[in-house]
Design a protein around this motif. Structure first.
Motif, PDB file in Angstrom:
ATOM      1  N   LYS A 156      98.626  91.195 -14.191  1.00  0.00           N
ATOM      2  CA  LYS A 156      98.277  91.942 -15.402  1.00  0.00           C
ATOM      3  C   LYS A 156      98.663  91.162 -16.651  1.00  0.00           C
ATOM      4  O   LYS A 156      97.882  91.075 -17.609  1.00  0.00           O
ATOM      5  CB  LYS A 156      98.984  93.299 -15.377  1.00  0.00           C
ATOM      6  N   GLU A 157      99.856  90.577 -16.654  1.00  0.00           N
ATOM      7  CA  GLU A 157     100.312  89.807 -17.811  1.00  0.00           C
ATOM      8  C   GLU A 157      99.453  88.566 -18.031  1.00  0.00           C
ATOM      9  O   GLU A 157      99.148  88.199 -19.170  1.00  0.00           O
ATOM     10  CB  GLU A 157     101.776  89.417 -17.617  1.00  0.00           C
ATOM     11  N   ILE A 158      99.047  87.919 -16.932  1.00  0.00           N
ATOM     12  CA  ILE A 158      98.212  86.716 -17.044  1.00  0.00           C
ATOM     13  C   ILE A 158      96.845  87.066 -17.614  1.00  0.00           C
ATOM     14  O   ILE A 158      96.311  86.351 -18.481  1.00  0.00           O
ATOM     15  CB  ILE A 158      98.071  86.045 -15.663  1.00  0.00           C
ATOM     16  N   LEU A 159      96.267  88.164 -17.167  1.00  0.00           N
ATOM     17  CA  LEU A 159      94.954  88.571 -17.674  1.00  0.00           C
ATOM     18  C   LEU A 159      95.036  88.967 -19.148  1.00  0.00           C
ATOM     19  O   LEU A 159      94.110  88.709 -19.926  1.00  0.00           O
ATOM     20  CB  LEU A 159      94.401  89.725 -16.839  1.00  0.00           C
ATOM     21  N   GLU A 160      96.146  89.603 -19.539  1.00  0.00           N
ATOM     22  CA  GLU A 160      96.337  89.935 -20.955  1.00  0.00           C
ATOM     23  C   GLU A 160      96.470  88.667 -21.795  1.00  0.00           C
ATOM     24  O   GLU A 160      95.920  88.580 -22.904  1.00  0.00           O
ATOM     25  CB  GLU A 160      97.570  90.814 -21.117  1.00  0.00           C
ATOM     26  N   GLN A 161      97.205  87.680 -21.263  1.00  0.00           N
ATOM     27  CA  GLN A 161      97.342  86.406 -21.966  1.00  0.00           C
ATOM     28  C   GLN A 161      95.990  85.723 -22.119  1.00  0.00           C
ATOM     29  O   GLN A 161      95.659  85.181 -23.185  1.00  0.00           O
ATOM     30  CB  GLN A 161      98.310  85.499 -21.195  1.00  0.00           C
ATOM     31  N   GLN A 162      95.198  85.745 -21.060  1.00  0.00           N
ATOM     32  CA  GLN A 162      93.872  85.120 -21.123  1.00  0.00           C
ATOM     33  C   GLN A 162      92.987  85.820 -22.159  1.00  0.00           C
ATOM     34  O   GLN A 162      92.260  85.166 -22.905  1.00  0.00           O
ATOM     35  CB  GLN A 162      93.204  85.173 -19.751  1.00  0.00           C
ATOM     36  N   GLN A 163      93.081  87.156 -22.215  1.00  0.00           N
ATOM     37  CA  GLN A 163      92.276  87.886 -23.190  1.00  0.00           C
ATOM     38  C   GLN A 163      92.718  87.569 -24.613  1.00  0.00           C
ATOM     39  O   GLN A 163      91.884  87.455 -25.518  1.00  0.00           O
ATOM     40  CB  GLN A 163      92.377  89.389 -22.920  1.00  0.00           C
ATOM     41  N   GLN A 164      94.017  87.413 -24.837  1.00  0.00           N
ATOM     42  CA  GLN A 164      94.510  87.034 -26.158  1.00  0.00           C
ATOM     43  C   GLN A 164      93.967  85.672 -26.573  1.00  0.00           C
ATOM     44  O   GLN A 164      93.591  85.462 -27.732  1.00  0.00           O
ATOM     45  CB  GLN A 164      96.036  87.017 -26.168  1.00  0.00           C
ATOM     46  N   GLU A 165      93.911  84.756 -25.624  1.00  0.00           N
ATOM     47  CA  GLU A 165      93.374  83.430 -25.928  1.00  0.00           C
ATOM     48  C   GLU A 165      91.897  83.501 -26.256  1.00  0.00           C
ATOM     49  O   GLU A 165      91.405  82.783 -27.139  1.00  0.00           O
ATOM     50  CB  GLU A 165      93.612  82.492 -24.746  1.00  0.00           C
ATOM     51  N   ARG A 166      91.170  84.367 -25.576  1.00  0.00           N
ATOM     52  CA  ARG A 166      89.734  84.508 -25.854  1.00  0.00           C
ATOM     53  C   ARG A 166      89.491  85.091 -27.237  1.00  0.00           C
ATOM     54  O   ARG A 166      88.489  84.773 -27.888  1.00  0.00           O
ATOM     55  CB  ARG A 166      89.086  85.403 -24.791  1.00  0.00           C
ATOM     56  N   ASN A 167      90.405  85.947 -27.683  1.00  0.00           N
ATOM     57  CA  ASN A 167      90.236  86.602 -28.988  1.00  0.00           C
ATOM     58  C   ASN A 167      90.872  85.817 -30.134  1.00  0.00           C
ATOM     59  O   ASN A 167      90.751  86.217 -31.293  1.00  0.00           O
ATOM     60  CB  ASN A 167      90.842  88.011 -28.949  1.00  0.00           C
ATOM     61  N   ASP A 168      91.561  84.720 -29.822  1.00  0.00           N
ATOM     62  CA  ASP A 168      92.278  83.956 -30.833  1.00  0.00           C
ATOM     63  C   ASP A 168      91.294  83.186 -31.721  1.00  0.00           C
ATOM     64  O   ASP A 168      90.505  82.371 -31.238  1.00  0.00           O
ATOM     65  CB  ASP A 168      93.245  82.991 -30.150  1.00  0.00           C
ATOM     66  N   THR A 169      91.352  83.435 -33.008  1.00  0.00           N
ATOM     67  CA  THR A 169      90.476  82.736 -33.958  1.00  0.00           C
ATOM     68  C   THR A 169      91.230  81.657 -34.733  1.00  0.00           C
ATOM     69  O   THR A 169      90.675  81.055 -35.655  1.00  0.00           O
ATOM     70  CB  THR A 169      89.856  83.736 -34.950  1.00  0.00           C
ATOM     71  N   ASN A 170      92.500  81.415 -34.375  1.00  0.00           N
ATOM     72  CA  ASN A 170      93.306  80.412 -35.070  1.00  0.00           C
ATOM     73  C   ASN A 170      93.522  79.162 -34.226  1.00  0.00           C
ATOM     74  O   ASN A 170      94.425  78.373 -34.491  1.00  0.00           O
ATOM     75  CB  ASN A 170      94.666  81.013 -35.455  1.00  0.00           C
TER      76      ASN A 170
END
Length: 460
Positions: A156-170
């Motif tokens: 769950k934590e890994i998938l959340e991390q991956q989603q954060q990276e996908r949404n990262d605009t910086n």
């Protein structure tokens, strides 16, 4: 009953200057709390695992000796020498910190022999020279469940991390071969960078959707190249040009699949307990076809906890939950079902209605709204309004076919017996639409039975 999937556009409420909610899609909303715009979830049992705040060290199960997280081998050695305990397959434990903390607590509650197998060393020697070691492994059901829960949490934590990276605009990345820069934008810059290296430099480390902790991955690769090390054979060269010629001529523009250092950057390595990407890839689903007649009677599922309609009390069985609601809240759901003659679907609508009212902190007996669920509960218990259900037309509505909480286990335990159908037939007029027999000959000719008889005659 499964909760409806919520795909498509996300509904948003915008508040006007006076604090009231404006209309969305032509529908007005007076109170934003009355609008359930996303799936809700009931509190779930933690399965015995304990939430642990980040700590730089891990404490021994039996004493106060502690070691840095990165030096867990020293802790394991300490526990073997000082406490005679061995943890089997420790490399398969997803979160070593939480694992140790859990067993540290359990060993204070019960003796170690309740959990561990005893291994006697020097059994043929005199008694004073014999030693007992204790083996903690996943043969113990409690240990197995703990390991699986930790694995699920890590995934769950890994998938959340991956989603954060996908949404990262910086994001700001540089190609490790040509130094071209890639900046954050709406086109998923990490994917653009990885696709660029695969297309322009024939360096493919996998699909972007399968990679996590991408920044750390790229930094690791860049560091190896800076140290003049080939990414595939991992040999070191005297200068950068020699390294480039080697990787080009030997077709070594790829990473070493045997290097376990890279495993943490691929989501596939987090999917199953104790399996690497190679093992998952080698599995052939065709093997499943050879075992379709296997006996599944030994399949033991984890208990699903049902949650009370009025508080956060959880129970392992529906019977215990009914007893709790009757004693604590004076609400007897089986009795309500019997007195009102409710079938399965009417029970579903009633449960979802009560869930909705409690979520909105509104008493369904007098329609008064409260600031918190605690205030609502106090009011309903003092006024005996838990048993004061409104008229059937209030809750027997189509909207309450859909679960208020997507993980509401109570809905899966409601009675669905044949007697429910009898009650429905007695209490409701069920319309029956007969076949159109005005063209009886044509109806017989088009009958599926007629076609089957004809086919059987032809075959004989």
């Amino acid at each position: 009953m499964a909760a409806p999937e919520t795909h498509g556009a996300v509904v948003r409420l915008e508040e006007d200057s006076d604090g009231s909610c404006s209309t969305v899609g032509g529908v007005g909303y007076g109170d934003s709390k009355d609008c359930i715009l996303e799936p809700l979830s009931l509190p779930e049992s933690s399965g015995g695992t304990t939430t642990l705040e980040g700590s730089p060290s891990v404490t021994c199960i039996f004493c106060e000796e502690h070691f840095p997280v990165a030096e867990q081998d020293k802790l394991l050695k300490h526990m073997i020498i000082e406490h005679k305990i061995v943890i089997a397959d420790v490399k398969l434990v997803a979160d070593f910190q939480r694992y140790i903390l859990y067993w540290r607590k359990r060993f204070t509650e019960q003796p170690i022999t309740d959990f561990c197998s005893v291994i006697r060393i020097n059994s043929t020697a005199p008694f004073e020279e014999q030693e007992n070691y204790f083996l903690l492994c996943d043969v113990l059901p409690e240990d197995r469940i703990l390991r699986e829960e930790l694995q699920k949490q890590r995934l769950k934590e890994i998938l959340e991390q991956q989603q954060q990276e996908r949404n990262d605009t910086n994001f700001h990345g540089i190609c490790i071969f040509c130094n071209e820069e890639f900046l954050g934008n709406r086109f998923l810059p990490r994917s653009v960078l990885l696709n660029h290296m695969a297309r322009e430099h024939a360096f493919n480390i996998g699909l972007p959707d399968n990679i996590v902790n991408c920044n750390e991955f790229l930094c690791t690769l860049q560091k190896k190249l800076d140290n003049l090390q080939c990414l595939y054979c991992e040999k070191t060269f005297r200068d950068k040009n020699t390294l480039k010629d080697h990787m080009r001529k030997k077709q070594h523009r790829k990473i070493n699949p045997k290097n376990r250092e890279y495993d943490r950057f691929y989501v596939i390595n987090y999917l199953e307990l104790g399996k690497s990407w190679e093992e998952v890839q080698l599995e052939d689903d065709r093997e499943l076809l050879d075992h379709q007649e296997d006996d599944w009677s030994d399949w033991a599922e984890h208990p699903a906890f049902a949650v009370c309609l009025f508080c956060e009390k959880q129970a392992e069985t529906i019977e215990k939950l009914y007893v709790h609601m009757e004693h604590a809240h004076e609400f007897d759901l089986p009795k309500v079902k019997s007195e009102l003659g409710l079938n399965f679907y009417q029970q579903v609508k009633l449960v979802n209605f009560i869930r909705r009212q409690v979520h909105q902190c509104r008493c369904y007996g007098c329609h008064v709204k409260f600031k918190s669920k605690a205030d609502l509960r106090t009011h309903m218990e003092e006024t005996k309004h838990t048993s004061l259900l409104p008229d059937r037309k209030t809750w027997d509505q189509l909207e309450y076919y859909f679960p208020t909480y997507e993980n509401d286990t109570l809905l899966c335990t409601l009675s669905d017996s044949e007697s429910d159908l009898t009650a429905q037939e007695q209490n409701e007029d069920v319309p029956i639409i007969s076949e159109d027999t005005s063209k009886l000959y044509a109806l017989k000719q088009s009958s599926i039975l007629n076609q089957l008889l004809l086919q059987e005659c032809l075959e004989n």
